[in-house]
Design a protein around this motif. Structure first.
Motif, mmCIF file in Angstrom:
data_model
loop_
_atom_site.group_PDB
_atom_site.id
_atom_site.type_symbol
_atom_site.label_atom_id
_atom_site.label_comp_id
_atom_site.label_asym_id
_atom_site.label_seq_id
_atom_site.Cartn_x
_atom_site.Cartn_y
_atom_site.Cartn_z
ATOM 1 N N ALA A 160 0.851 -1.186 0.000
ATOM 2 C CA ALA A 160 0.000 0.000 0.000
ATOM 3 C C ALA A 160 0.891 1.241 0.000
ATOM 4 O O ALA A 160 1.988 1.229 0.564
ATOM 5 C CB ALA A 160 -0.926 0.017 1.213
ATOM 6 N N THR A 165 -3.493 4.281 -2.034
ATOM 7 C CA THR A 165 -4.113 2.956 -2.084
ATOM 8 C C THR A 165 -5.441 2.961 -1.333
ATOM 9 O O THR A 165 -5.515 3.439 -0.192
ATOM 10 C CB THR A 165 -3.184 1.894 -1.485
ATOM 11 N N ILE A 167 -8.576 1.440 0.771
ATOM 12 C CA ILE A 167 -8.768 0.430 1.823
ATOM 13 C C ILE A 167 -9.969 -0.415 1.414
ATOM 14 O O ILE A 167 -11.119 -0.039 1.626
ATOM 15 C CB ILE A 167 -9.001 1.095 3.195
ATOM 16 N N ASP A 197 -3.343 -4.499 7.641
ATOM 17 C CA ASP A 197 -4.145 -3.276 7.565
ATOM 18 C C ASP A 197 -5.242 -3.236 8.620
ATOM 19 O O ASP A 197 -6.340 -2.746 8.353
ATOM 20 C CB ASP A 197 -4.752 -3.146 6.167
ATOM 21 N N GLU A 200 -6.512 0.409 9.530
ATOM 22 C CA GLU A 200 -7.345 0.961 8.462
ATOM 23 C C GLU A 200 -8.715 0.288 8.442
ATOM 24 O O GLU A 200 -9.738 0.950 8.240
ATOM 25 C CB GLU A 200 -6.642 0.773 7.115
ATOM 26 N N PHE A 212 -5.083 4.597 2.536
ATOM 27 C CA PHE A 212 -4.012 4.359 3.503
ATOM 28 C C PHE A 212 -3.284 5.663 3.827
ATOM 29 O O PHE A 212 -3.044 6.494 2.942
ATOM 30 C CB PHE A 212 -3.008 3.348 2.943
ATOM 31 N N THR A 215 2.681 3.768 4.297
ATOM 32 C CA THR A 215 3.190 2.960 3.193
ATOM 33 C C THR A 215 3.700 1.637 3.745
ATOM 34 O O THR A 215 4.411 1.610 4.746
ATOM 35 C CB THR A 215 4.328 3.692 2.460
#
Length: 305
Positions: A160, A165, A167, A197, A200, A212, A215
């Motif tokens: 990501a 990117t 989610i 993740d 997130e 996101f 990174t």
């Protein structure tokens, strides 16, 4: 005279008959000694196997253990009943019970075969779900919602990118190591059997979308499993138990990440502070600076302004 003689003869005959009357034998024969031989051994072996069978536990493997021993026990009972021609009813009952138990063994073995997973998913179950008491049946539904696919990241490849990117999934790392950075600054590592993740995922409602803020890139070759958000939420709607399990493991994963960050959290003066305190992530910068000043611990002997 003749009449008296006949009476005497009949009376004498009656007495003779009374003297020769024998006692009736009992309806059931008395057991004079233990029955020996192969048929007696089979009877005892059958009961021993039945006793061991009832010592089985719960779950698929417990049921397989139970019905396997019961099948063997009733089979020995069939052989025992076959050796005695007077036990036809016992033979028929034992044969019927043997058939039922054998059918159960075959059914459970088929279910277990259909619930076998690849090594990656077996490791995932043993490390994350088994300790919570999740059955293989429920775990099979979890695997099915991921399509049973294992994804790969090569070294240096990004999972990501911050502020780019979407989610749209929930992922668990199976092997390798993921580096997490924000604006080029290192935050922490993600190790096998941790979510990639989870913050997130937990920050959004089912109807919300997001991107996101960090990174994630692979330090080496990594393998992971991913569940699409929509498909996973459909699974949660059907099975509330699975939804509670995921809520537990996701929030536990977030807590572990926060504790790992807490060890690296220092203010400008170099003082360590605990991230379990109210969050400063969304404070404006001036308020954040004042919060850091409040967190400073005075050093003994040092004057304060």
């Amino acid at each position: 005279m003749r009449y008296c003689f006949l009476l005497f003869y009949e009376a004498g005959d009656f007495e003779v008959m009374n003297l020769t009357v024998k006692l009736a034998s009992p309806a059931l024969p008395l057991c004079e000694e233990w029955k020996e031989g192969l048929d007696g051994s089979l009877f005892h072996l059958a009961n021993i196997l039945l006793f061991l069978g009832f010592m089985g536990g719960s779950g698929f493997y417990g049921l397989l253990y139970l019905f396997t021993f019961m099948t063997l026990g009733f089979f020995c009972s069939i052989l025992w009943a076959w050796s005695d021609p007077c036990t036809t009813d016992a033979f028929l009952w034992n044969f019927a019970l043997f058939g039922v138990c054998l059918a159960q063994v075959l059914y459970i073995a088929y279910k277990l075969r259909s619930l076998t997973f690849d090594k990656d998913f077996e490791d995932l179950y043993n490390c994350m779900f088994k300790r919570l008491g999740v059955s293989l049946t429920h775990f099979g539904k979890i695997v099915a919602s991921s399509d049973g696919a294992v994804h790969t990241l090569e070294k240096g490849q990004c999972f990501a990118v911050e502020e780019k990117t979407q989610i749209d999934k929930l992922s668990v790392l199976l092997s390798g190591r993921i580096r997490v950075t924000v604006k080029g600054e290192f935050l922490h590592y993600i190790h096998p059997f941790q979510f990639l993740d989870s913050p997130e995922w937990d920050s959004l409602r089912p109807s919300e979308e997001g991107i996101f803020q960090v990174t994630l890139h692979a330090d080496n070759q990594c393998r992971y499993i991913a569940w699409r958000r929509k498909k996973l939420y459909l699974l949660f709607a059907k099975h509330r138990y699975i939804a509670r399990i995921f809520a537990l493991i996701v929030r536990n994963d977030i807590a572990e990440k926060l504790y790992s960050l807490s060890d690296k959290a220092f203010d400008r003066a170099g003082h360590h502070f605990d991230l379990r305190l109210p969050s400063y992530c969304h404070m404006p910068e001036p308020e954040l600076e004042r919060a850091h000043d409040l967190l400073e611990v005075p050093i003994p002997g040092e004057r304060t302004a």
